[in-house]
Design an enzyme around this catalytic site. Structure first.
Site, PDB file in Angstrom:
ATOM      1  N   MET A   2       0.780  -1.215   0.196  1.00  0.00           N
ATOM      2  CA  MET A   2       0.128   0.099  -0.050  1.00  0.00           C
ATOM      3  C   MET A   2       0.808   1.233   0.064  1.00  0.00           C
ATOM      4  O   MET A   2       0.657   2.295  -0.670  1.00  0.00           O
ATOM      5  CB  MET A   2      -1.029  -0.032   1.094  1.00  0.00           C
ATOM      6  N   CYS A   3       1.913   1.288   0.707  1.00  0.00           N
ATOM      7  CA  CYS A   3       2.954   2.320   0.692  1.00  0.00           C
ATOM      8  C   CYS A   3       3.297   2.670  -0.627  1.00  0.00           C
ATOM      9  O   CYS A   3       3.428   3.942  -1.006  1.00  0.00           O
ATOM     10  CB  CYS A   3       3.882   2.104   1.592  1.00  0.00           C
ATOM     11  N   THR A   4       3.739   1.696  -1.585  1.00  0.00           N
ATOM     12  CA  THR A   4       4.082   1.869  -3.063  1.00  0.00           C
ATOM     13  C   THR A   4       2.948   2.435  -3.732  1.00  0.00           C
ATOM     14  O   THR A   4       3.212   3.445  -4.574  1.00  0.00           O
ATOM     15  CB  THR A   4       4.577   0.589  -3.588  1.00  0.00           C
TER      16      THR A   4
END
Length: 496
Positions: A273-275
């Site tokens: 999700m951070c990417t």
């Protein structure tokens, strides 16, 4: 030779069916989609409308060069019928099929009415297997129409199983196809036990795992611990992706099952999700950002309809805008649909080849007219008409088709939450579970459902497993990927 005859039977399905279908369009009445009973079919003479298949009558009336009882997977002895007069006549073929109740009376289940399912239903109707049930939980989308030929534009939004069964029953009045619209998990064990053969055309690994575990659980054992042959329901599993495909025969508790080959199916690709939110590098990141993060913000009270062209167009435009911002190329409308709907590339000719192979095995299993596939066939269409068959061996520690208990050694500091994550992600034991619940003979360690029990056992997640159980104690694990009655045993020991 029999091998050549079988190839003739299935090598030209498109031209043969097209020719016969054009003839039957004028003959079949579309007034009713309800299948006729066996008695009604014989009284009205509709059974004589079945297109002639001289090669099938030849197979059933002559001694086999490759009898089933001499094969690697012998499940019955073939007794050819006597053929009278012209064996290629419709009358002679019908008489042979009536003399073979294993074909015309067998209850066959087709799981999935999509790309493979449409081809399988068509091939069954041309092979004397008349009593068919088909189950599918999907509805028809406009993108299905280019290859799923049992559906028309007017059918968009309707049940695939209902429309497919209606089409076959109308065009092929000797068929009796019963549709079931819903999830395969809604059917109980007794429902699956009524079938003599199950042909799977599923495109979901999770659904195939569940079906495999259900059918394996139906096998009963005698006093010596050997499987009772009468309780074994063969599964013929087909799958296709672009120009590649596979067909396999699974005899539960005898051959390798689907779970034994789980390692051959890579886990579904997931993006951190951070990417997605901060450092997108691929077009898939931008598409995931649009429907996972932006859609809930802009439409908090509306669920994304993956079958809505308007909703998909919105996702595509937002993804394209984000891709342009980060100088990422490759975002297209088709890729957007593929990412959002997890679409597997489909080619009609591949579906036809794999479906023919599956129905070919069903005819052999039900009539014993030839050796069954032992037990895996791969089609590699990207490099030409290349087929490779091999034996997929059973896993000695398969959690589904063997009774063995999985074993694992953990550090004493290993928490219950870490163990659950290992069961989901894989690692020392590659089980790929979804929502595992864990108990022992003495107590419940963690339960996913109901909410009240989940809340009561939640404090155990942060505790070390060594504080919850004794060294060498066995855990009982249940998970939604397996039927309710199936549980896995895990023997846990701790590092000294």
């Amino acid at each position: 030779h029999f091998y050549n005859v079988v190839l003739i039977h299935f090598q030209f399905p498109c031209s043969m069916v097209k020719r016969d279908a054009l003839k039957m369009i004028a003959e079949a009445s579309p007034a009713s989609c309800n299948p006729l009973s066996d008695g009604e079919v014989m009284k009205t003479g509709l059974f004589t409308k079945m297109p002639t298949r001289g090669d099938l009558s030849t197979i059933l009336s002559r001694k086999s060069y490759f009898p089933n009882e001499n094969g690697a997977l012998p499940i019955g002895e073939f007794q050819p019928c006597e053929s009278e007069g012209n064996s290629t006549s419709t009358f002679a073929l019908n008489k042979l099929l009536l003399a073979y109740p294993s074909l015309n009376k067998a209850q066959v289940l087709v799981v999935g009415a999509g790309g493979l399912g449409c081809e399988i239903l068509k091939d069954l109707s041309m092979s004397g297997i008349a009593n068919v049930h088909v189950i599918d939980m999907d509805t028809i989308d406009v993108t299905n129409l280019n290859r799923q030929f049992l559906f028309r534009k007017k059918d968009v939004g309707k049940s695939k199983s209902d429309v497919g069964a209606c089409f076959i029953n109308t065009r092929c009045p000797w068929m009796k196809v019963t549709p079931h619209f819903g999830d395969i998990k809604q059917k109980n064990a007794s429902w699956y036990a009524q079938f003599q053969c199950i042909i799977s055309g599923l495109d979901s690994v999770e659904a195939r795992r569940w079906l495999n575990a259900m059918v394996c659980s139906l096998v009963q054992f005698d006093q010596d611990g050997d499987p009772d042959p009468t309780s074994i329901i063969p599964i013929i599993d087909g799958g296709s992706e672009a120009f590649k495909g596979q067909a396999r025969v699974i005899l539960p508790r005898i051959t390798s099952c689907f779970e034994c080959s789980l390692d051959a199916f890579p886990p579904q690709k997931m993006f951190p999700m951070c990417t997605i939110a901060e450092t997108p590098r691929l077009p898939e990141h931008c598409i995931s950002y649009a429907f996972m993060l932006e859609w809930p913000k802009v439409f908090p009270d509306k669920k994304l309809d993956k079958d809505s062209p308007e909703d998909m167009e919105w996702v595509y435009k937002v993804a394209l805008e984000r891709a342009n911002k980060y100088n990422i190329s490759g975002v297209t409308y088709m890729l957007t649909m593929g990412v959002v709907k997890n679409i597997i590339p489909a080619v009609a000719s591949t579906n036809a080849i794999i479906a023919a192979a599956c129905v070919n095995e069903a005819v052999k299993i039900l009539s014993f007219c030839s050796e069954s596939l032992n037990n895996y066939m791969m089609y590699m269409g990207t490099t030409g008409l290349y087929n490779h068959t091999f034996v997929y061996e059973r896993k000695e520690d398969c959690p589904v088709c063997t009774s063995s208990v999985q074993k694992i050694t953990l550090p004493k500091s290993f928490s219950l939450n870490q163990l659950i994550q290992m069961l989901i992600d894989g690692g020392a034991i590659n089980l790929r579970l979804k929502q595992p619940s864990i108990t022992t003979n003495k107590k419940t360690l963690y339960m996913q459902k109901p909410p009240s029990l989940e809340k009561a056992t939640r404090p155990n997640l942060d505790k070390a497993v060594s504080l919850l159980i004794d060294d060498g104690e066995e855990l009982t694990i249940t998970d939604p990927v397996f039927p309710g009655g199936t549980s896995l045993g895990l023997l846990v020991s701790f590092e000294q």
